[in-house]
Write an enzyme that holds these catalytic residues in place. Structure first.
Site, short mmCIF file in Angstrom:
data_model
loop_
_atom_site.label_atom_id
_atom_site.label_comp_id
_atom_site.label_asym_id
_atom_site.label_seq_id
_atom_site.Cartn_x
_atom_site.Cartn_y
_atom_site.Cartn_z
N HIS A 331 16.88 -9.21 -5.51
CA HIS A 331 15.59 -8.50 -5.46
C HIS A 331 15.06 -8.30 -4.06
O HIS A 331 13.91 -7.90 -3.90
CB HIS A 331 14.53 -9.27 -6.25
CG HIS A 331 14.79 -9.36 -7.71
ND1 HIS A 331 14.29 -8.46 -8.61
CD2 HIS A 331 15.53 -10.24 -8.42
CE1 HIS A 331 14.69 -8.79 -9.82
NE2 HIS A 331 15.45 -9.87 -9.74
N LYS A 519 -0.49 -5.21 -4.33
CA LYS A 519 0.83 -5.85 -4.30
C LYS A 519 0.68 -7.12 -3.49
O LYS A 519 -0.37 -7.35 -2.88
CB LYS A 519 1.87 -4.93 -3.65
CG LYS A 519 1.38 -4.32 -2.30
CD LYS A 519 2.35 -3.31 -1.71
CE LYS A 519 2.36 -1.96 -2.37
NZ LYS A 519 3.50 -1.72 -3.23
N ARG A 520 1.71 -7.99 -3.44
CA ARG A 520 1.60 -9.16 -2.57
C ARG A 520 1.39 -8.73 -1.13
O ARG A 520 1.83 -7.66 -0.72
CB ARG A 520 2.88 -10.01 -2.68
CG ARG A 520 2.90 -10.90 -3.89
CD ARG A 520 1.69 -11.82 -3.96
NE ARG A 520 1.79 -12.88 -2.99
CZ ARG A 520 2.32 -14.09 -3.23
NH1 ARG A 520 2.76 -14.39 -4.44
NH2 ARG A 520 2.37 -14.99 -2.28
N LYS A 525 5.26 -4.67 3.65
CA LYS A 525 4.57 -3.76 2.73
C LYS A 525 3.48 -2.96 3.45
O LYS A 525 2.94 -2.00 2.92
CB LYS A 525 3.98 -4.54 1.56
CG LYS A 525 5.07 -5.21 0.67
CD LYS A 525 4.46 -5.97 -0.49
CE LYS A 525 5.45 -6.79 -1.28
NZ LYS A 525 6.26 -6.02 -2.22
N THR A 627 7.48 -1.95 -8.45
CA THR A 627 7.28 -1.61 -9.85
C THR A 627 5.82 -1.19 -10.05
O THR A 627 5.51 -0.46 -10.99
CB THR A 627 7.61 -2.80 -10.78
OG1 THR A 627 7.02 -3.98 -10.22
CG2 THR A 627 9.10 -2.99 -10.91
N LYS A 631 3.84 1.88 -12.34
CA LYS A 631 2.63 1.73 -13.17
C LYS A 631 1.60 2.80 -12.82
O LYS A 631 0.96 3.39 -13.69
CB LYS A 631 2.05 0.32 -13.01
CG LYS A 631 2.97 -0.75 -13.59
CD LYS A 631 2.70 -2.18 -13.10
CE LYS A 631 3.93 -3.04 -13.38
NZ LYS A 631 3.96 -4.30 -12.61
C1 26Y Z 1 12.85 -18.11 -2.44
C2 26Y Z 1 11.40 -17.87 -2.62
C3 26Y Z 1 10.66 -17.90 -1.31
C4 26Y Z 1 11.13 -16.56 -3.29
C5 26Y Z 1 10.29 -16.55 -4.38
C6 26Y Z 1 9.96 -15.35 -5.00
C7 26Y Z 1 11.67 -15.37 -2.83
C8 26Y Z 1 11.36 -14.18 -3.46
C9 26Y Z 1 10.50 -14.16 -4.55
C10 26Y Z 1 10.09 -12.93 -5.22
C11 26Y Z 1 10.49 -11.73 -4.84
C12 26Y Z 1 10.02 -10.51 -5.46
O1 26Y Z 1 9.07 -10.50 -6.20
N1 26Y Z 1 10.68 -9.39 -5.15
C13 26Y Z 1 10.29 -8.11 -5.69
O2 26Y Z 1 11.04 -7.91 -6.88
C14 26Y Z 1 10.62 -6.74 -7.55
C15 26Y Z 1 11.36 -6.68 -8.87
O3 26Y Z 1 12.70 -6.39 -8.65
C16 26Y Z 1 10.88 -5.52 -6.68
O4 26Y Z 1 10.37 -4.39 -7.36
C17 26Y Z 1 10.19 -5.67 -5.33
O5 26Y Z 1 10.56 -4.60 -4.48
C18 26Y Z 1 10.58 -6.99 -4.70
O6 26Y Z 1 9.82 -7.20 -3.52
#
Ligand code: 26Y
Length: 787
Positions: A331, A519-520, A525, A627, A631
């Site tokens: 992701h 978004k976060r 971003k 995503t 929406k």
């Molecule tokens: C390892 C830890 C620090 C960690 C925890 C959560 C690393 C990443 C994440 C979450 C990442 C995330 O939310 N990524 C997002 O995933 C979405 C679904 O695929 C994408 O649409 C988006 O672009 C991406 O930033």
């Protein structure tokens, strides 16, 4: 189907009993009573689903995060109970709108966690044998507050109200060993309800508990502290969700969470597999496991360990079974978010699993040598390197499928980040463009537009077949349709205004253009870019360089990871900009900026339907998919964005001419060899004017120095990055131009609503139903269970 009359009668009787006690029926109490009554009725349906699924191959989604949001209304909708219950409750003086008070289940950070929730909804709606595994955190993602514009984090005590949608399943408890200590994994099952069908899948969340809740033997031996310590050791493991989605931290608690999730879920699946009378050799024939990023990747060495140590399978055969079982989804492109665990920590926590990882690493190195890779390449691709465990390498090596989450993302993985792996295993790489569930993100959150779509299409088929929206493209030629569409948008905007007034204390008008970025909070971003552009527009409105501006509200919503100082500085900066603009009498009828507090799933349900413009402005090549963009599109907003992530596919579907794409593309950024933001700053008075507000006293950062740090991040860089690493200043001029173009175009409401309509009518591809069908066919090899 359920017996609505019985449920209603149950709830009415409960309500009476509470009222006799002199109790007011709060939203939370109503939620509890309704949910409990429904849950009782669901149990046989769920058991029927389980029974059917025993006969076929099942897929399991392993995820450390699930951002479910509020359960009640979505469940009422999927069960088809909403309208009838609403009437029944009205009869006893209860308004179902009260359920808006109910707290979200917020066991996730952002996109990845929400995607998991949308996938489960689609799986159940398609009647697929797809069930989820995760962790039941005692505290979800923190609640955000602003104090003088600074983000403050509060604990998300989501279980202070009883959680009626979960059933504790003591009969499925198992034990997990960490650091030589054994703890309990107790499952809590949440129903995942298919839309208007009889499928009730489940999301099984593990809660960690001590084997003995309180060790009285120790207590009686005067070992008071140890007795308490044992309990705390276990409970700490699922105490809290890590509020970080950007930098991987080598924390032992996080490793424990990841292993705990992996071990308990695998034990549970193996137990079911054996209960069904099957041997481990047929494990991949009946079970597919999808790894939601690397967070559950300990499952790979753990299954290998179980096969070798407990099932007497040879190492080679074990690897074969493991590889056939797992699929891995990536992701993120951001290097910082790729998990690398300190080998020493892993060894301390799960010594035997670590030995297995060593053995897998040896095998990988052999395979690489056999494939003709030189020493250096082998070192680069190894799982164990520099005393670290590279979780992504482990995932790719022992999965049969590796996928990115949007076309451009998968291409970038193949070309850049994972190019060595793509060269080795080209057949493993696939794309699975993300999607969203139209049940929550249109049918539930935008009832007026939903009803109108149903009226035009003649039936509700689009709720389970989103491609039907394409039929609406022809209606864009009808001015009456577009006028009705604008009226609906206005109602949604008014609803949002009411909510903003109540929650944020800011008065807004639905006649303004609503431009939203939610978004976060992350540098890539580029919320900071948005803020700089707004400031530039503000200054130009003041000095008369911009005229004929359509009144606009710029909305932000974002949480920053608590330890991410620069992201928190950006929040403070945006809040300062908002304060300045909102207090400027000259801007009263022209410009407003609102940073909504504690953006979450439920806030999103109000924001998306009210948007005219969706801001998706990541540096090209950094956002895997996005995503939120989908929406907004589904609710009829245009995208103002870069050519990045799923934006690429959004404009492919809805037309470039109906959206606003600006800024450098990936190839252009790659070709930039000497990027010099200082020259851009010196050479452009407007850029200089906005950047200087960080240091010339225009804004007050409460003497924290954070604005100076932001300034330096653009012009000087820092020990870990070049100046302006996300190219804000490079894209700022084209971004402002695009923002102004949207603004001018919006003045012609009819033409603008045509674009919005075309976006909505083109959103069919972005249903998570489509995505899940692709996973089911191309990766999991599962099919809907026959009725
Ligand atoms: C390892 C830890 C620090 C960690 C925890 C959560 C690393 C990443 C994440 C979450 C990442 C995330 O939310 N990524 C997002 O995933 C979405 C679904 O695929 C994408 O649409 C988006 O672009 C991406 O930033």
């Amino acid at each position: 189907m359920l017996d609505t009359k019985r449920i209603a009668a149950d709830v009415k009787r409960d309500i009476e009993l509470w009222r006799v006690q002199g109790e007011d029926i709060s939203g939370e109490l109503l939620n509890f009573l309704l949910s409990k009554a429904i849950m009782r009725e669901l149990i046989p349906l769920h058991e029927a689903t389980v029974e059917k699924q025993r006969k076929v191959k099942n897929a399991y989604y392993f995820s450390a995060e699930y951002l479910m949001g509020r359960m009640i209304q979505n469940n009422l909708m999927n069960l088809g109970l909403h309208d009838e219950l609403k009437e029944e409750m009205k009869a006893v003086g209860i308004n179902l709108d009260q359920l808006e008070e109910v707290e979200d289940a917020g066991l996730g950070n952002g996109g990845l966690g929400r995607l998991a929730a949308c996938f489960l909804d689609s799986g159940a709606t398609l009647g697929l044998p797809l069930n989820g595994y995760g962790l039941r955190y005692r505290y979800g993602l923190f609640r955000q507050q602003f104090e003088d514009g600074f983000q403050k984090e509060l604990a998300d005590n989501w279980l202070k109200h009883p959680d009626p949608w979960s059933i504790r399943r003591d009969d499925r408890t198992c034990t997990v060993e960490l650091e030589g200590k054994r703890v309990l994994a107790v499952p809590y099952d949440m129903p995942v309800i298919g839309y208007h069908n009889d499928t009730i899948n489940s999301l099984r969340l593990w809660q960690c508990e001590a084997i003995e809740d309180f060790n009285f033997e120790k207590f009686n031996n005067y070992e008071y502290d140890e007795a308490v310590a044992e309990k705390n050791y276990a409970e700490n493991i699922t105490r809290v969700l890590y509020p970080n989605d950007s930098t991987d931290e080598g924390r032992s608690l996080r490793i424990k969470q990841e292993y705990f999730l992996s071990s308990a879920s695998l034990q549970d699946i193996i137990r079911t597999h054996k209960e069904n009378g099957r041997t481990m050799a047929s494990f991949p024939t009946y079970n597919a496991i999808q790894l939601n990023d690397t967070h559950p990747v300990f499952s790979i060495p753990e299954l290998t360990r179980i096969l070798i140590d407990e099932e007497g399978v040879s190492f080679q055969n074990a690897l074969d079974i493991v590889r056939k079982t797992f699929g891995y989804t990536n992701h993120t492109i951001m290097a910082e978010a790729l998990e690398k665990w300190d080998a020493k920590l892993v060894k301390e926590i799960v010594p035997r699993v670590y030995e297995i990882i060593e053995r897998i690493d040896q095998q990988l190195r052999k395979d690489l040598a056999a494939a003709g890779r030189g020493e250096e390449k082998i070192e680069e691709m190894a799982i164990l390197r520099d005393k670290k465990v590279y979780m992504a390498h482990l995932a790719i090596y022992l999965s049969h499928s590796v996928n990115g989450v949007a076309k451009i993302h998968t291409e970038i993985l193949k070309k850049r980040e994972l190019s060595d792996w793509y060269a080795l295993y080209p057949e493993r790489f696939q794309n699975k463009t993300n999607g969203i569930t139209q049940r929550r993100w249109l049918r539930l959150c935008n009832p007026h537009l939903s009803d109108y779509i149903t009226k035009l299409l003649g039936d509700e088929g689009w709720v389970t077949d989103l491609d039907r929206l394409t039929e609406l493209k022809q209606d864009a030629a009808d001015p009456a349709v577009l006028a009705a569409f604008r009226d609906i948008k206005r109602i949604n905007k008014q609803r949002l205004c009411d909510m903003i007034w109540e929650k944020e204390g800011v008065k807004l008008s639905p006649d303004f253009l609503f431009d939203i970025q939610v978004k976060r909070l992350h540098e890539y971003k580029r919320q900071f870019l948005n803020a700089l552009a707004i400031l530039d527009i503000y200054f130009c409105l003041k000095d008369g360089a911009i005229t004929g501006f359509t009144p606009t509200v710029y909305f932000f919503g974002a949480k920053a990871a608590p330890g991410y100082d620069r992201a928190k500085a950006i929040i403070k900066f945006i809040n300062e900009v908002a304060k300045r603009i909102n207090n400027d009498p000259e801007m009263k009828d022209l410009l407003k900026v609102v940073f909504v507090t504690n953006y979450d799933v439920s806030y999103g349900e109000r924001l998306f339907p009210a948007a005219d413009v969706s801001e998706q402005i990541s540096t090209a090549g950094t956002e895997a998919s996005g995503t939120g963009n989908m929406k907004f599109m589904l609710n009829g907003a245009v995208t103002l964005g870069t050519y990045d992530g799923a934006n690429v596919e959004i404009v492919e579907a809805a037309g470039m001419e109906n959206n606003y794409i600006f800024g450098a593309r990936v190839e252009e950024l790659e070709a930039l060899d000497h990027y010099d933001p200082v020259a851009l700053y010196e050479g452009n008075v407007r850029i200089k004017r906005v950047v200087d507000t960080l240091i010339d006293g225009t804004f007050d950062d409460g003497d924290t120095g954070m604005f100076q740090e932001l300034y330096d991040s653009l012009l000087k860089g820092a020990s870990w990055h070049d100046p302006d690493q996300y190219k804000l200043l490079y894209d700022l001029p084209s971004y402002v131009a695009a923002k102004l173009k949207v603004n001018r175009d919006y003045a012609d409401r009819e033409k603008f609503s045509f674009k919005c309509w075309m976006n909505m009518a083109s959103a069919g591809r972005f249903s998570s139903d489509r995505t899940i069908r692709e996973y089911a066919k191309d990766i999991w090899d599962i099919a809907p269970v026959e009725e």
